[in-house]
Scaffold this motif. Structure first.
Motif, PDB file in Angstrom:
ATOM      1  N   LYS A 172       0.837  -1.207   0.000  1.00  0.00           N
ATOM      2  CA  LYS A 172       0.000   0.000   0.000  1.00  0.00           C
ATOM      3  C   LYS A 172       0.876   1.263   0.000  1.00  0.00           C
ATOM      4  O   LYS A 172       0.618   2.216  -0.744  1.00  0.00           O
ATOM      5  CB  LYS A 172      -0.903  -0.027   1.234  1.00  0.00           C
ATOM      6  CG  LYS A 172      -1.829   1.181   1.386  1.00  0.00           C
ATOM      7  CD  LYS A 172      -2.662   1.045   2.657  1.00  0.00           C
ATOM      8  CE  LYS A 172      -3.529   2.263   2.904  1.00  0.00           C
ATOM      9  NZ  LYS A 172      -4.590   2.397   1.888  1.00  0.00           N
ATOM     10  N   ILE A 173       1.921   1.244   0.822  1.00  0.00           N
ATOM     11  CA  ILE A 173       2.838   2.392   0.874  1.00  0.00           C
ATOM     12  C   ILE A 173       3.549   2.567  -0.463  1.00  0.00           C
ATOM     13  O   ILE A 173       3.694   3.694  -0.967  1.00  0.00           O
ATOM     14  CB  ILE A 173       3.857   2.203   2.009  1.00  0.00           C
ATOM     15  CG1 ILE A 173       3.153   2.254   3.362  1.00  0.00           C
ATOM     16  CG2 ILE A 173       4.952   3.248   1.946  1.00  0.00           C
ATOM     17  CD1 ILE A 173       4.044   1.887   4.533  1.00  0.00           C
ATOM     18  N   MET A 174       4.007   1.468  -1.048  1.00  0.00           N
ATOM     19  CA  MET A 174       4.713   1.549  -2.322  1.00  0.00           C
ATOM     20  C   MET A 174       3.821   2.108  -3.417  1.00  0.00           C
ATOM     21  O   MET A 174       4.277   2.861  -4.291  1.00  0.00           O
ATOM     22  CB  MET A 174       5.230   0.164  -2.720  1.00  0.00           C
ATOM     23  CG  MET A 174       6.375  -0.351  -1.848  1.00  0.00           C
ATOM     24  SD  MET A 174       7.857   0.682  -1.939  1.00  0.00           S
ATOM     25  CE  MET A 174       8.309   0.461  -3.664  1.00  0.00           C
ATOM     26  N   LYS A 175       2.549   1.773  -3.395  1.00  0.00           N
ATOM     27  CA  LYS A 175       1.617   2.258  -4.414  1.00  0.00           C
ATOM     28  C   LYS A 175       1.257   3.722  -4.191  1.00  0.00           C
ATOM     29  O   LYS A 175       1.349   4.550  -5.104  1.00  0.00           O
ATOM     30  CB  LYS A 175       0.359   1.385  -4.399  1.00  0.00           C
ATOM     31  CG  LYS A 175      -0.776   1.887  -5.299  1.00  0.00           C
ATOM     32  CD  LYS A 175      -0.384   1.900  -6.762  1.00  0.00           C
ATOM     33  CE  LYS A 175      -1.554   2.297  -7.637  1.00  0.00           C
ATOM     34  NZ  LYS A 175      -1.191   2.358  -9.073  1.00  0.00           N
ATOM     35  N   GLU A 176       0.845   4.062  -2.969  1.00  0.00           N
ATOM     36  CA  GLU A 176       0.322   5.396  -2.706  1.00  0.00           C
ATOM     37  C   GLU A 176       1.419   6.454  -2.548  1.00  0.00           C
ATOM     38  O   GLU A 176       1.229   7.598  -2.945  1.00  0.00           O
ATOM     39  CB  GLU A 176      -0.548   5.363  -1.449  1.00  0.00           C
ATOM     40  CG  GLU A 176      -1.782   4.478  -1.603  1.00  0.00           C
ATOM     41  CD  GLU A 176      -2.638   4.459  -0.352  1.00  0.00           C
ATOM     42  OE1 GLU A 176      -2.227   5.080   0.663  1.00  0.00           O
ATOM     43  OE2 GLU A 176      -3.716   3.822  -0.377  1.00  0.00           O
TER      44      GLU A 176
END
Length: 279
Positions: A172-176
């Protein structure tokens, strides 16, 4: 035990070097051994004389045999010394390490977990990503880097629930935050597959069955998606930037990142659980 074995090897090596470099030392050792053999032979002969002719004959034979052995040792001491080192030292080290799996040094983790990440982990469960079609893992680019990936297991349900949530948070962190879509290449790994990968050579893995957190559902290998295709190659600057960001996010979530290992594995993360090596 390991340190004791290393110390014993060091002392043994010092004695061997002393014997090899100093003729006077060798002479002292040989003369001492000869004197000891003569004393033993004399005692045996005295006993044999007291016990009768047959015993005396046996004693003389034993003494002569001992003298022949001593002469052989004196002529071939360097060869015997080298063979002793080669035969005993690896065995001692193997015995010292036999009770320790690869997981032994991974039981504790003193790194502080990012407080913000900790709060996020207390929230609602993150949803699993949609699985990629099997052909995505057998393209020429992927096969070049991971030739045995077609037999890998990518079932999130077989992962430890806590580890799975931490890894999903990293995704999620890598995407957002960074704009990287990610996919899992391999999660749970059976002992049979672990041994098969280990047999493929150290370039694949050094861990055998139950020496990897994959067997406990506490490790996963991941990669990036670009234009719907998996990108694994470390030669790609975009991918390497992603790996560095991935490592930072994983460590902030309390995971260990394989990019810090001597044998670097940039896509690997694992959750080290205390006592797992002893289960």
């Amino acid at each position: 035990m390991f340190l004791f074995s290393v110390l014993m090897f060091f002392l043994f090596a010092c004695v061997a070097a002393w014997l090899a470099l100093f003729p006077a030392g060798r002479e002292v050792v040989v003369l001492s051994m000869a004197a000891a053999v003569r004393r033993i032979g004399q005692q045996m002969r005295d006993g044999c004389l007291a016990g009768g002719r047959q015993a005396a004959t046996a004693g003389r034979g034993a003494g002569a045999g001992l003298m022949q052995v001593l002469r052989f040792l004196r002529r071939r001491y360097l060869l015997i010394l080298s063979a002793t080192v080669l035969l005993t030292v690896p065995t001692m080290l193997a015995l010292a390490l036999s009770g320790r799996g690869m997981l032994g040094g991974y039981d504790s983790d003193s790194r502080a977990i990012n407080e913000q990440v900790t709060e996020l982990l207390k929230g609602e469960l993150l949803a699993l990503p949609a699985p990629l079609p099997p052909p995505a893992f057998t393209t020429a680019e992927v096969t070049l880097v991971r030739p045995m990936l077609d037999g890998a297991n990518r079932n999130w349900q077989l992962l430890d629930p806590e580890f799975a949530q931490r890894l999903l948070l990293v995704f999620k962190i890598m995407k957002e935050a960074h704009g990287y879509d990610m996919a899992i290449l391999e999660g749970y790994r059976s002992p049979e597959r672990q041994n098969a990968l280990a047999a493929a050579g150290p370039g694949v893995t050094n861990a055998k069955a139950f020496q990897s957190y994959h067997q406990f559902g506490l490790a996963a290998d991941c990669a990036f998606l670009r234009n719907g295709k998996l990108v694994i190659s470390e030669k790609d600057p975009w991918t390497m930037r992603g790996y560095r960001l991935y490592g930072e996010a994983a460590e902030a979530a309390g995971l260990r990142w394989g990019g810090r290992w001597t044998m670097m594995d940039f896509g690997h993360t694992e959750l080290r659980v205390a006592g797992m090596a002893r289960k």
